[in-house]
Structure formats: C-alpha cells, structure tokens
Design a protein around this motif. Structure first.
Motif, PDB file in Angstrom:
ATOM      1  N   ILE A 143       8.254  17.980 106.552  1.00 47.06           N
ATOM      2  CA  ILE A 143       9.024  18.697 107.594  1.00 47.06           C
ATOM      3  C   ILE A 143       8.544  20.323 107.269  1.00 47.06           C
ATOM      4  CG2 ILE A 143      11.409  19.662 107.941  1.00 47.06           C
ATOM      5  CD1 ILE A 143      12.382  17.046 107.258  1.00 47.06           C
ATOM      6  N   GLY A 144       8.540  20.945 106.241  1.00 43.49           N
ATOM      7  CA  GLY A 144       8.077  22.346 106.019  1.00 43.49           C
ATOM      8  C   GLY A 144       6.671  22.222 106.217  1.00 43.49           C
ATOM      9  N   GLY A 145       5.679  21.277 106.229  1.00 42.12           N
ATOM     10  CA  GLY A 145       4.121  21.563 106.637  1.00 42.12           C
ATOM     11  C   GLY A 145       3.590  21.456 105.330  1.00 42.12           C
ATOM     12  N   MET A 146       2.575  20.498 105.255  1.00 43.13           N
ATOM     13  CA  MET A 146       1.905  20.105 104.038  1.00 43.13           C
ATOM     14  C   MET A 146       1.210  21.364 103.478  1.00 43.13           C
ATOM     15  SD  MET A 146       2.556  16.780 103.501  1.00 43.13           S
ATOM     16  CE  MET A 146       1.428  16.372 102.361  1.00 43.13           C
ATOM     17  N   GLY A 147       1.519  21.741 102.134  1.00 43.85           N
ATOM     18  CA  GLY A 147       0.868  22.682 101.600  1.00 43.85           C
ATOM     19  C   GLY A 147       1.524  24.140 101.584  1.00 43.85           C
ATOM     20  N   SER A 148       2.480  24.338 102.357  1.00 42.83           N
ATOM     21  CA  SER A 148       3.568  25.352 102.665  1.00 42.83           C
ATOM     22  C   SER A 148       4.473  25.445 101.690  1.00 42.83           C
ATOM     23  CB  SER A 148       3.831  25.528 104.128  1.00 42.83           C
ATOM     24  OG  SER A 148       4.617  26.698 104.339  1.00 42.83           O
ATOM     25  N   LEU A 149       4.661  26.771 100.988  1.00 35.75           N
ATOM     26  CA  LEU A 149       5.605  26.730  99.922  1.00 35.75           C
ATOM     27  C   LEU A 149       6.737  27.260 100.692  1.00 35.75           C
ATOM     28  CD1 LEU A 149       3.738  28.518  96.864  1.00 35.75           C
ATOM     29  CD2 LEU A 149       4.612  26.086  96.935  1.00 35.75           C
ATOM     30  N   LEU A 150       6.669  28.050 101.680  1.00 38.04           N
ATOM     31  CA  LEU A 150       7.653  28.677 102.526  1.00 38.04           C
ATOM     32  C   LEU A 150       8.395  27.381 103.227  1.00 38.04           C
ATOM     33  CD1 LEU A 150       9.650  30.846 103.516  1.00 38.04           C
ATOM     34  CD2 LEU A 150       7.838  31.520 105.191  1.00 38.04           C
ATOM     35  N   GLY A 151       7.456  26.762 103.814  1.00 35.46           N
ATOM     36  CA  GLY A 151       8.099  25.512 104.637  1.00 35.46           C
ATOM     37  C   GLY A 151       8.878  24.583 103.697  1.00 35.46           C
ATOM     38  N   ALA A 152       8.231  24.263 102.697  1.00 38.41           N
ATOM     39  CA  ALA A 152       9.105  23.315 101.503  1.00 38.41           C
ATOM     40  C   ALA A 152      10.701  23.710 101.192  1.00 38.41           C
ATOM     41  CB  ALA A 152       8.386  23.155 100.508  1.00 38.41           C
ATOM     42  N   LEU A 153      10.699  25.186 101.114  1.00 32.42           N
ATOM     43  CA  LEU A 153      11.902  25.921 100.827  1.00 32.42           C
ATOM     44  C   LEU A 153      12.928  25.989 101.753  1.00 32.42           C
ATOM     45  CD1 LEU A 153      13.815  27.592  98.768  1.00 32.42           C
ATOM     46  CD2 LEU A 153      12.621  29.348  99.790  1.00 32.42           C
ATOM     47  N   VAL A 154      12.447  26.082 103.202  1.00 34.80           N
ATOM     48  CA  VAL A 154      13.312  26.183 104.260  1.00 34.80           C
ATOM     49  C   VAL A 154      13.591  24.770 104.492  1.00 34.80           C
ATOM     50  CG1 VAL A 154      13.202  26.453 106.938  1.00 34.80           C
ATOM     51  CG2 VAL A 154      12.370  28.104 105.340  1.00 34.80           C
ATOM     52  N   ALA A 155      12.841  23.747 104.429  1.00 35.03           N
ATOM     53  CA  ALA A 155      13.175  22.439 104.725  1.00 35.03           C
ATOM     54  C   ALA A 155      13.839  21.997 103.821  1.00 35.03           C
ATOM     55  CB  ALA A 155      11.693  21.523 104.860  1.00 35.03           C
ATOM     56  N   ALA A 156      13.843  22.135 102.374  1.00 37.17           N
ATOM     57  CA  ALA A 156      14.753  21.703 101.579  1.00 37.17           C
ATOM     58  C   ALA A 156      16.498  22.108 101.838  1.00 37.17           C
ATOM     59  CB  ALA A 156      14.395  22.214  99.944  1.00 37.17           C
ATOM     60  N   VAL A 157      16.379  23.290 102.170  1.00 36.30           N
ATOM     61  CA  VAL A 157      17.910  23.851 102.467  1.00 36.30           C
ATOM     62  C   VAL A 157      18.207  23.035 103.896  1.00 36.30           C
ATOM     63  CG1 VAL A 157      19.191  25.817 103.328  1.00 36.30           C
ATOM     64  CG2 VAL A 157      17.449  26.190 101.551  1.00 36.30           C
ATOM     65  N   LEU A 158      17.296  23.052 104.722  1.00 34.26           N
ATOM     66  CA  LEU A 158      17.734  22.229 106.096  1.00 34.26           C
ATOM     67  C   LEU A 158      18.262  20.880 105.710  1.00 34.26           C
ATOM     68  CD1 LEU A 158      17.903  22.289 109.135  1.00 34.26           C
ATOM     69  CD2 LEU A 158      15.289  21.515 109.015  1.00 34.26           C
ATOM     70  N   LEU A 159      17.587  20.035 104.995  1.00 32.67           N
ATOM     71  CA  LEU A 159      17.828  18.813 104.689  1.00 32.67           C
ATOM     72  C   LEU A 159      19.199  18.820 103.904  1.00 32.67           C
ATOM     73  CD1 LEU A 159      14.859  16.576 103.974  1.00 32.67           C
ATOM     74  CD2 LEU A 159      16.117  17.196 106.077  1.00 32.67           C
ATOM     75  N   GLY A 160      19.349  19.676 102.901  1.00 38.55           N
ATOM     76  CA  GLY A 160      20.613  19.698 102.073  1.00 38.55           C
ATOM     77  C   GLY A 160      21.822  19.894 102.977  1.00 38.55           C
ATOM     78  N   MET A 161      21.598  20.838 103.858  1.00 43.01           N
ATOM     79  CA  MET A 161      22.709  21.243 104.747  1.00 43.01           C
ATOM     80  C   MET A 161      23.111  19.867 105.699  1.00 43.01           C
ATOM     81  SD  MET A 161      23.907  24.162 104.332  1.00 43.01           S
ATOM     82  CE  MET A 161      23.448  25.556 103.238  1.00 43.01           C
ATOM     83  N   ALA A 162      22.169  19.251 106.075  1.00 48.83           N
ATOM     84  CA  ALA A 162      22.419  18.243 107.067  1.00 48.83           C
ATOM     85  C   ALA A 162      23.250  17.017 106.155  1.00 48.83           C
ATOM     86  CB  ALA A 162      20.938  17.563 107.577  1.00 48.83           C
ATOM     87  N   SER A 163      22.768  16.662 104.875  1.00 48.63           N
ATOM     88  CA  SER A 163      23.572  15.949 104.383  1.00 48.63           C
ATOM     89  C   SER A 163      24.765  16.264 103.949  1.00 48.63           C
ATOM     90  CB  SER A 163      22.686  15.406 103.117  1.00 48.63           C
ATOM     91  OG  SER A 163      21.252  15.309 103.167  1.00 48.63           O
ATOM     92  N   ALA A 164      25.099  17.553 103.325  1.00 46.37           N
ATOM     93  CA  ALA A 164      26.451  17.983 102.990  1.00 46.37           C
ATOM     94  C   ALA A 164      27.298  17.989 104.249  1.00 46.37           C
ATOM     95  CB  ALA A 164      26.201  19.354 102.398  1.00 46.37           C
ATOM     96  N   PHE A 165      26.846  18.454 105.459  1.00 50.74           N
ATOM     97  CA  PHE A 165      27.981  18.695 106.494  1.00 50.74           C
ATOM     98  C   PHE A 165      28.185  17.139 106.984  1.00 50.74           C
ATOM     99  CE2 PHE A 165      26.999  23.138 106.141  1.00 50.74           C
ATOM    100  CZ  PHE A 165      28.304  23.524 106.523  1.00 50.74           C
ATOM    101  N   THR A 166      27.209  16.317 107.296  1.00 47.26           N
ATOM    102  CA  THR A 166      27.474  14.941 107.593  1.00 47.26           C
ATOM    103  C   THR A 166      28.645  14.457 106.679  1.00 47.26           C
ATOM    104  OG1 THR A 166      25.104  14.710 108.411  1.00 47.26           O
ATOM    105  CG2 THR A 166      26.540  12.835 108.308  1.00 47.26           C
TER     106      THR A 166
END
Length: 324
Positions: free
Chosen positions: A254-277
């Motif tokens: 989701i963040g983009g293969m090889g992108s450290l910033l993308g991994a960080l943003v996507a991790a928070v996005l998936l964490g929020m989606a799981s928690a709020f659901t």
C-alpha cells in the motif's frame, strides 16, 4: 462516537500501526536496498519474541531490550550471507518461495521446541499499569495511581495501557533513528548510492556487499525491537510471525514497494482502519450492524489495500518500474 471513545480508538490505531510499521520497515528496507522480497521477515519477529521471553525470564526484561536486537542483527547477517545473497539476481517469485519456505521451517522448529500454544510474556513491573488522560477542569481522585496527562476534549478521565503507549513511543524513536541514519550519515549515503548504482559505488572502492549485509542485519534488528516491545501485546506463539507478516506486507504494498515513508503512512492507515472498525462494532446496538462490523474488522485491512491499489496501483509513494 463520543470524544473519549474516539481518542482511545485513535491511540489503539497508533499502537496497531506501530507494530505494523516496525515489521514493515524491515521488509521495505530490505526490498528498497537489496531488491529482495523477504517473506521470512515475520519469522524474525517471531524469533525475537521468543528470545525476549527467554531472556526476560532468566536475566530480566531490561537485558532483553538490548540483547534481542543485537541477537537478531547477527541472525540477519547469517541469513543474508548464508542464503539471501544467492538470490539477489533471481526472480522475485524465487525469493518469495525460498524465504516463505524458510519461515515455515522456523515456525515448525519453534513448535517442536516450545509447543504449539501461546507462551506467557509478562510485562516488567515498570511497564505495567495505566496512563490516565483527563480533561481540563476534571477532578481526578488522588487514590488513582499512574501517569497523568491532561488532554483537551476529554470528558472526565479515561485510561490507556502504559505499555501500548510506550510501544508507540519506541516505534517513533526507531523510525526517526532510521531516517537520520539513512539521510545524515556516511553509511546512509553509501547505501542510498548503492541502491541507485551499485557498480559505480564498487568502482569507487566501497564494499557494497558488506554494506548491504549490514542493511539486512539492521532490518532484522528492527524486527528484534518489534519482538521485544510488541510480543507482550501480540502474544507469543509459532504462528504470530505469519499472522503479522500478511498485514505488514500489505503495508509495504500500500505504501509503495521500497518506500520507507509509504510504509509508515500505510501502517498508520491500516492500524486506524482496524481500530475504528473494532470500536464501532463494540458500540453498535443493532444486531445486524454489530454482526456486519464484527465481520468487517476481519477483512478491513484487505479492503483498504483494494481501494488504495485501485486508485494508486503502485501504492501511495510507489515509483514507476518497481516490482512491475
């Protein structure tokens, strides 16, 4: 949803995202520098969690904080020198099959040694307890122990586990440290240059192979930090590595293969989606809606991945030509 519940779900989302980020950062660091898809990275997290349990029982948890990441760094070096380096120029499918097979071998070995059930991972005495968040003007009884933090918008006061808040803080420190290492040090400069043109860097007299081995060890050490601080939250079992590998790999995609910033943003996005659901499912009164949200929380990370990749096929921060 009232603000108190929203705030607790927000913190829970950060905590889930912190675990995903620590595992996914190692995955995306290895892919971004070495071009290797390492499906054994979840097994490294699992090894770290078991090692943290054993060391904390015999020597104390404080020792585990320092020993486990160092141990995982050595494990990463051995894995890279003994296996991974032979697959640098092989197709990604070969890398996936070999590393996934290695993960299964490690999982079965741990089942044989420790059994298939969860083993308890007790928190240290200094890591137990709750953090109390209270609204401005709220009266908090003096008898309630624990760290107290004022938070505008909170009605009265509410609690959040101290260890989960500590996990968020440790993850932030690791992310910041990795960014500084790669952006402001000679080692980071060499690694970033080697990612773009390894032959040119080699012609300058720099041992790129050695640097890349250190990168693999560093990624494993980050998994070691995740195992130490995330183990008491995720529990410790032979299946925990695979259980967290799948969403962590989705974070990388989701963040983009090889992108450290993308991994960080996507991790928070998936964490929020799981928690709020999960939070909405707990608050739902209608039986149908409650059942729907309960079922949704099991697949929400995959739905987020589908939506993002439909809009951004290369991921949020992916670059053209990477893993295509």
């Amino acid at each position: 949803m009232e603000f108190n519940a929203f705030f607790l779900n927000f913190l829970t989302g950060l905590q889930l995202g912190a675990i995903y980020a620590l595992i996914a950062l190692g995955l995306t660091l290895i892919f971004g520098t070495l071009g290797v898809v390492n499906f054994a990275h979840g097994a490294l997290y699992m090894i770290a969690a078991y090692a943290a349990v054993l060391i904390s029982r015999s020597m104390g948890f404080t020792y585990a904080i320092f020993i486990v990441p160092a141990l995982l760094f050595l494990v990463g070096l051995l894995m890279e020198r003994g296996l991974i380096r032979w697959f640098y120029d092989r197709p990604h499918t070969d890398q996936i099959l070999v590393t996934f097979g290695l993960a299964i071998v490690i999982e079965e070995a741990l089942k044989w040694i420790f059994g298939a059930n969860n083993i308890p991972f007790a928190l240290p005495s200094w890591g137990s307890g709750q953090v109390l968040f209270y609204g401005l003007g709220a009266t908090v009884p003096e008898a309630i122990p624990g760290l107290r933090i004022p938070m505008p918008g909170i009605e009265g006061f509410t609690f959040f586990p101290f260890w989960r808040l500590l996990l968020i803080g440790v993850s932030a420190i690791v992310v910041l440290g990795l960014f500084v290492l790669l952006q402001f040090t000679r080692f980071g400069l060499v690694v970033r240059a080697g990612m773009r043109d390894p032959q040119m860097v080699s012609h300058l007299g720099i041992n790129v192979t050695q640097k890349f081995a250190i990168v693999f060890g560093l990624a494993a050490a980050i998994a070691g930090v995740a195992g130490v601080f995330g183990g008491p939250v995720t529990q410790v079992s032979p299946t925990v590595g695979l259980a967290y590998l799948v969403p962590s790999f989705l974070v990388v995609v989701i963040g983009g293969m090889g992108s450290l910033l993308g991994a960080l943003v996507a991790a928070v996005l998936l964490g929020m989606a799981s928690a709020f659901t999960t939070g909405f499912a707990a608050l739902a009164v209608d039986p149908f809606m409650k059942g729907f949200l309960t079922a949704l929380q099991q697949i929400v990370v995959y739905l987020v991945a589908v939506v993002v990749l439909l809009v951004r096929p290369r991921g949020l921060f992916g670059k053209k030509g990477v893993f295509e």
